[in-house]
Every structure is written in C-alpha cells, then in structure tokens.
Design an enzyme around this catalytic site. Structure first.
Site, PDB file in Angstrom:
ATOM      1  N   TYR A   1       0.719  -1.355  -0.185  1.00  0.00           N
ATOM      2  CA  TYR A   1       0.005  -0.225   0.081  1.00  0.00           C
ATOM      3  C   TYR A   1       1.114   1.176  -0.042  1.00  0.00           C
ATOM      4  O   TYR A   1       0.732   2.048  -0.698  1.00  0.00           O
ATOM      5  CB  TYR A   1      -0.886   0.048   1.266  1.00  0.00           C
ATOM      6  CG  TYR A   1      -1.527   1.365   1.479  1.00  0.00           C
ATOM      7  CD1 TYR A   1      -2.645   1.874   0.789  1.00  0.00           C
ATOM      8  CD2 TYR A   1      -1.028   2.003   2.655  1.00  0.00           C
ATOM      9  CE1 TYR A   1      -3.408   3.132   0.968  1.00  0.00           C
ATOM     10  CE2 TYR A   1      -2.083   3.131   2.866  1.00  0.00           C
ATOM     11  CZ  TYR A   1      -2.927   3.843   2.050  1.00  0.00           C
ATOM     12  OH  TYR A   1      -3.593   4.847   2.456  1.00  0.00           O
TER      13      TYR A   1
ATOM     14  N   TRP B   1      -4.014   7.550   9.971  1.00  0.00           N
ATOM     15  CA  TRP B   1      -4.744   6.950  10.990  1.00  0.00           C
ATOM     16  C   TRP B   1      -6.252   7.690  10.851  1.00  0.00           C
ATOM     17  O   TRP B   1      -6.651   8.159  11.725  1.00  0.00           O
ATOM     18  CB  TRP B   1      -4.521   7.239  12.293  1.00  0.00           C
ATOM     19  CG  TRP B   1      -3.169   6.584  12.630  1.00  0.00           C
ATOM     20  CD1 TRP B   1      -2.134   6.146  11.790  1.00  0.00           C
ATOM     21  CD2 TRP B   1      -2.598   6.053  13.972  1.00  0.00           C
ATOM     22  NE1 TRP B   1      -1.126   5.409  12.732  1.00  0.00           N
ATOM     23  CE2 TRP B   1      -1.396   5.661  13.939  1.00  0.00           C
ATOM     24  CE3 TRP B   1      -3.221   6.284  15.355  1.00  0.00           C
ATOM     25  CZ2 TRP B   1      -0.623   5.013  14.841  1.00  0.00           C
ATOM     26  CZ3 TRP B   1      -2.228   5.856  16.266  1.00  0.00           C
ATOM     27  CH2 TRP B   1      -1.199   5.217  16.142  1.00  0.00           C
TER      28      TRP B   1
END
Ligand SMILES: NC(=O)c1ccc[n+]([C@@H]2O[C@H](COP(=O)([O-])OP(=O)(O)OC[C@H]3O[C@@H](n4cnc5c(N)ncnc54)[C@H](OP(=O)(O)O)[C@@H]3O)[C@@H](O)[C@H]2O)c1
Length: 298
Positions: free
Chosen positions: A127, A153
């Site tokens: 990723y 996050w």
C-alpha cells in the site's frame, strides 16, 4: 471553481460532501463514486475528463485495504499509482489544479522524531509503495498546481474505521489486546475535509502556477493505537479491559511503521490552518456517531 471530488463513498469524500452541504457555497462541487468514475481503467479516466471539465480535482479515491494489498499488488498499483499518473497527466495538460491525498505509510517509521515532508521515504508495505509511486508520478508530471497531502490514521462518522471497530468490539468483549508499539496521530476526516476547503479558499493556493508541494496533515498530538483505543472507551463508557501488546503479538499481512508522527508546521504556516488536538476531534466525532447522520444511513 468547478471541482470534482473522487472517492465520494469513502470516509474523506463523505466528510467533504457533508461539509460542503452545510456551508455557503463559493464553488460548484461534483462528487463521484467508483460507479460514476472507475479509476481502474486509464482510458475510462481519459474519456470521463474529455466529457466533463473541471478547475480542480480533489482525489480522495484510493485502494486503502492495507493488508489485502499485499496479495493484490496490481489492483492497488492501478488505483494508487497508475490512475494517479493518468489524473496528473490530464490535470497538467488541461491546466487543472490537483489536490491528492497520500499517506504516512510512505515512511518506514524508524525516525524517533516527527517526520518532515523532506524526510526520505521507504515504505514497508505494498500500500505504502503504491501510494509513494502515485506521489512521485505527480511530482514528475506536475511541476505546478498540485498539492499532495499526506495524512494518517483516518477515522470518521462513515464506514469502518478504528473508532467504529473499537466501539463495536468493546460493546461485545470484556477484554481486548491493542498494539502499543506503533505511534502516530489520528486524523478526523471532518478536520482534514475542512482543512482542504480552507486551503482552496486561500490566496496562496490560488496563485497562478503555484509550485507543486507535499504537505503533512493529521490532528495535533500523538498516541499509540492502545492510547487511541483507551480514549475511545473513556468517551464511550463501555466497560472493557484493554491490554497493551507488541506488534509481534498481533501479526498482520502488511508490515506497519513504528512511528508515523508527522510535523504539520508546513501546512499550518503556509495556509494559516489551526490544527485541533486529536482527543478533542475524537470527542466531536463520537458525539456525531451517537446520532447517526443521514449520510451514514446510505
Ligand atoms: N484511512 C486511513 O487510515 C488513511 C490513512 C492515511 C492515508 N489515507 C488516504 O486518505 C485518502 C482517503 O482515505 P479514506 O479513509 O477516505 O478511504 P476510504 O474510506 O477507503 O475511501 C476510498 C474510496 O476510494 C474508492 N475507490 C476504490 N477503488 C476505486 C476505483 N477503482 N475507482 C474509483 N474509486 C475507487 C472507494 O470506493 P468504494 O467505496 O466503492 O469501494 C472508496 O469510496 C486515501 O487517499 C487514503 O490512501 C487514509
């Protein structure tokens, strides 16, 4: 400006749409889902932008399944790199501005201080590698008019994310083990969305031929996943004992960086942004979560 937002069904796309719907409109927005603009085919992207003209592209779409990407490298590369390259080529040749969202996972996490935009990238997983390729494609194609925002996050009122997962798990369990040795900063997608809306109103952003740049954005402060989960349960009030564990005791397909705290000095100084402390934004989001927004019901 006539603005297109990709990834309209994602956390950030939905957050921007919700903010735009609540605020006085100084621009026209079009929000496109995967069904309306599938980024897995460059010719599809080409045809779409030949038929539809914009002044600014905000690319919130991405292949975000970090662990799955380890086994679906080609799919992740197509959305996070090849599609981004195509979008940058179209933006460059049609004088369209681009805001592209990237990730803290471009870093290996070995630094013991907050990361600056100029720090070397060395992603640990597929990723992160595909997102870095996407960034590099933009940097090589668009010398001007592109803004890359790395975030970390991300959570929101929408979809599945760490906050909604912890709420569900703490409702059902008495004990949970949460990783303690990965630190970073949560980002409330509503704050990132508002930061993007503030940036596009900013005089500097609208200067002709503004040099392309990378910026970091998250909420303020830092925590581990364990601290984050603790704060979620403090706010929710669900009784569940949380125990800190090491990453080795929670094996995942993709390796994750130990530290991805990022300095926000550049973005806050350049665009005059005030960045909210992570616990304050978490409280705000969880209050909204308790009274489900209409978008979430879609
Ligand atoms: N989530 C995080 O913790 C995090 C952390 C760091 C950086 N970021 C970055 O922040 C940005 C926004 O993330 P997010 O949390 O909003 O992600 P998200 O909720 O997973 O949304 C991503 C969106 O991209 C869409 N998409 C996937 N494949 C597509 C395709 N082939 N064509 C068109 N659209 C496609 C998805 O559509 P469907 O809904 O139809 O699948 C989804 O709506 C992304 O660039 C991500 O890499 C996220």
């Amino acid at each position: 400006m006539f603005i297109i937002v990709t990834g309209a069904n994602g956390q950030l796309g939905k957050s921007i749409r919700s903010l735009v719907e609540k605020q006085k409109k100084s621009h026209s927005f079009v929000f496109v889902t995967k069904d309306q603009l599938d980024l897995s085919s460059p010719s599809n992207i080409q045809n779409y932008f030949e038929a539809n003209k914009f002044d600014l592209i905000i690319n919130c779409a991405a292949y975000t399944a970090v662990d799955k990407a380890e086994n679906f490298q080609e799919e992740a590369d197509m959305i996070n790199h090849i599609a981004v390259k195509k979008i940058a080529e179209i933006a460059n040749s049609n004088n369209i501005k681009l805001i592209h969202i990237s990730t803290d996972f471009v870093f290996d996490g070995l630094k013991h201080k907050p990361y600056f935009e100029s720090d070397a990238c060395s992603p640990l997983n597929v990723y992160g590698k595909t997102k870095l390729e996407g960034e590099n494609a933009i940097l090589s194609i668009m010398k001007f008019n592109a803004t890359i925002i790395r975030t970390s996050w991300v959570y929101s009122e929408y979809g599945n994310n760490f906050v909604s997962t912890i709420i569900k798990l703490t409702q059902k369990n008495n004990n949970l083990n949460i990783v303690f040795d990965q630190v970073g900063t949560p980002t409330y997608a509503g704050d990132l969305g508002q930061a993007i809306l503030n940036i596009i109103k900013n005089k500097k952003f609208n200067e002709p031929d503004r040099v392309t740049g990378i910026y970091h954005y998250s909420n303020e402060g830092e925590c581990s996943w364990y601290d984050f989960a603790k704060e979620i349960t403090n706010i929710s009030g669900y009784k569940c004992t949380l125990s800190p564990i090491n990453s080795e005791d929670y094996p995942t397909a993709a390796r994750r960086p130990r530290n991805t705290i990022m300095s926000k000095d550049k973005i806050s100084k350049e665009f005059g942004l005030k960045i909210i402390f992570w616990k304050d934004s978490l409280k705000y989001c969880m209050k909204n979560l308790s009274t489900l927004s209409p978008l979430n019901k879609e």
